[in-house]
Design a protein around this motif. Structure first.
Motif, PDB file in Angstrom:
ATOM      1  N   GLU A 152       0.833  -1.209   0.000  1.00  0.00           N
ATOM      2  CA  GLU A 152       0.000   0.000   0.000  1.00  0.00           C
ATOM      3  C   GLU A 152       0.864   1.254   0.000  1.00  0.00           C
ATOM      4  OE1 GLU A 152      -3.486   2.223   2.658  1.00  0.00           O
ATOM      5  OE2 GLU A 152      -2.557   0.366   3.374  1.00  0.00           O
ATOM      6  N   LEU A 153       1.947   1.252   0.779  1.00  0.00           N
ATOM      7  CA  LEU A 153       2.837   2.414   0.831  1.00  0.00           C
ATOM      8  C   LEU A 153       3.543   2.621  -0.498  1.00  0.00           C
ATOM      9  CD1 LEU A 153       4.322   1.915   4.404  1.00  0.00           C
ATOM     10  CD2 LEU A 153       2.774   3.741   3.661  1.00  0.00           C
ATOM     11  N   ARG A 154       3.919   1.525  -1.158  1.00  0.00           N
ATOM     12  CA  ARG A 154       4.585   1.652  -2.462  1.00  0.00           C
ATOM     13  C   ARG A 154       3.605   2.150  -3.526  1.00  0.00           C
ATOM     14  NH1 ARG A 154       7.900  -3.822  -1.168  1.00  0.00           N
ATOM     15  NH2 ARG A 154       9.713  -2.811  -0.183  1.00  0.00           N
ATOM     16  N   GLU A 155       2.322   1.788  -3.374  1.00  0.00           N
ATOM     17  CA  GLU A 155       1.317   2.310  -4.294  1.00  0.00           C
ATOM     18  C   GLU A 155       1.168   3.820  -4.105  1.00  0.00           C
ATOM     19  OE1 GLU A 155      -1.553   2.592  -7.209  1.00  0.00           O
ATOM     20  OE2 GLU A 155      -0.120   0.983  -6.757  1.00  0.00           O
ATOM     21  N   ILE A 156       1.207   4.290  -2.860  1.00  0.00           N
ATOM     22  CA  ILE A 156       1.164   5.735  -2.605  1.00  0.00           C
ATOM     23  C   ILE A 156       2.390   6.414  -3.194  1.00  0.00           C
ATOM     24  CG2 ILE A 156       1.199   7.501  -0.786  1.00  0.00           C
ATOM     25  CD1 ILE A 156      -0.369   5.564   0.982  1.00  0.00           C
ATOM     26  N   ARG A 157       3.530   5.744  -3.121  1.00  0.00           N
ATOM     27  CA  ARG A 157       4.749   6.304  -3.709  1.00  0.00           C
ATOM     28  C   ARG A 157       4.585   6.500  -5.213  1.00  0.00           C
ATOM     29  NH1 ARG A 157       8.272   9.200  -2.416  1.00  0.00           N
ATOM     30  NH2 ARG A 157       9.981   8.195  -3.540  1.00  0.00           N
ATOM     31  N   ARG A 158       3.802   5.618  -5.851  1.00  0.00           N
ATOM     32  CA  ARG A 158       3.629   5.706  -7.304  1.00  0.00           C
ATOM     33  C   ARG A 158       2.560   6.711  -7.699  1.00  0.00           C
ATOM     34  NH1 ARG A 158       4.243   0.028  -6.843  1.00  0.00           N
ATOM     35  NH2 ARG A 158       1.970  -0.217  -6.769  1.00  0.00           N
TER      36      ARG A 158
END
Length: 357
Positions: A29-35
């Motif tokens: 989820e955090l990596r999706e926010i990063r994208r």
């Protein structure tokens, strides 16, 4: 985790304690926010990834960007004072690799002084091996390398008894606690002496910012020169010229008997404390009484005091955070890096800030 990231962006107080139930399952989820998030949310997500899993949790691209950013900041960095440093070693060397080896550290990541300070100031957040997983090693400062924290072996000495083995009787618990503290003092002295054998000299300082606890240890060429701990003045050894003209922390200020007896107790207990401080300072000045020394006083006189670092300090190389044996076994401790990713929450003032007279 999006709600936590939004709280960070809003400047709300979030600490590593609030992440106790989070872990690797939250990385996607955090990596999706990063994208896909806006810049502020992306920065907060990066901070949370680092906070949950250390540098390796960022992923190759983010870690490369972070290292590039830190490298660019190091190139123009100006030394700055540290706050709440508490426990540190001072070693007269510019050989950082030798210092890392002496403390059994590995996986060193370059950091700016501000970032290293922020990481160290959060070492006590969280549970488990948070305190002993990672150390901050400074650049060489006026020829001294400062190491903040204890290596794993010193944090977990064999002769220390765990609380689970203590008696339920309060007095016996207290005695067990005192015995553990005595063991740790011996371990710290031995470490300081061993470091001096390798580097010619070594100093160890402890200055609590929550109470009056303080201690210092100075060793040269494998010999103990001075040891003092306010909690156990009977264990003191040696003496230092830097202590001349001061009272030792356990010594009472020779004020007139009953000097504070008439201070009025009001509904607000801080009123009494502020008046006690004002009167204490005034009487000391009027009677010409000496100040107490502490670890800060001695460090400033003998080596480099972390709180007095500044543009006048000669810095060589760069600081690093590095893993101890506990860090290699249990992973990076959880650390939310406000200075790198999002607006910090305002600091809470001291109750004495209202009156410094």
């Amino acid at each position: 985790m999006r709600a936590v990231a939004e709280s960070l962006v809003a400047g709300e107080r979030v600490s590593a304690w609030d992440l106790n139930d989070a872990g690797p399952d939250d990385f996607p989820e955090l990596r999706e926010i990063r994208r896909t998030g806006n810049q502020a949310l992306r920065n907060a997500a990066r901070a949370l990834l680092f906070g949950l899993g250390g540098p390796e949790a960022l992923g190759e691209d983010d870690l490369t960007l972070l290292r590039r950013l830190i490298k660019s900041k190091i190139a123009v960095e100006v030394p700055l004072a540290m706050r709440s440093c508490e426990f540190w070693y001072a070693i007269p060397t510019t050989d950082q690799a030798a210092v890392l080896d002496a403390f059994g550290l590995s996986d060193a990541e370059p950091v700016t002084m501000s970032l290293g300070t922020e990481i160290w100031n959060q070492h006590y957040h969280g549970s488990g091996h948070q305190r002993c997983a990672r150390l901050y090693v400074s650049p060489a400062l006026d020829g001294w390398t400062l190491v903040f924290g204890r290596p794993s072996d010193d944090q977990h000495p064999a002769d220390v008894t765990g609380e689970s083995s203590w008696s339920i009787e309060p007095r016996e618990q207290y005695q067990a606690m005192l015995a553990n503290e005595k063991v740790r003092r011996g371990v710290d002295r031995d470490r300081c002496v061993a470091l001096s054998r390798r580097f010619g000299a070594a100093q160890l300082y402890w200055r609590s910012h929550g109470d009056s606890t303080t201690s210092w240890c100075v060793a040269e060429k494998g010999e103990l020169v001075r040891f003092y701990d306010v909690s156990a003045p009977e264990e003191s050894a040696g003496e230092l010229a830097a202590e001349n003209g001061y009272l030792l922390p356990h010594e009472d200020t020779p004020l007139p008997e009953g000097w504070a007896d008439d201070i009025e107790h009001t509904d607000d207990p801080l009123d009494w404390q502020r008046e006690w401080v004002r009167r204490h300072r005034r009487l000391k000045a009027e009677l010409g009484l000496p100040d107490h020394c502490d670890a800060d006083t001695i460090a400033e006189a003998l080596s480099v005091h972390p709180g007095k670092i500044g543009p006048h300090t000669r810095a060589e190389g760069h600081g690093v955070i590095a893993l101890t044996r506990c860090g290699r076994e249990y992973g990076h401790p959880r650390t939310l890096l406000r200075g790198l990713a999002y607006p910090p929450a305002p600091e809470r003032p001291s109750f004495l800030d209202e009156d410094q007279t």
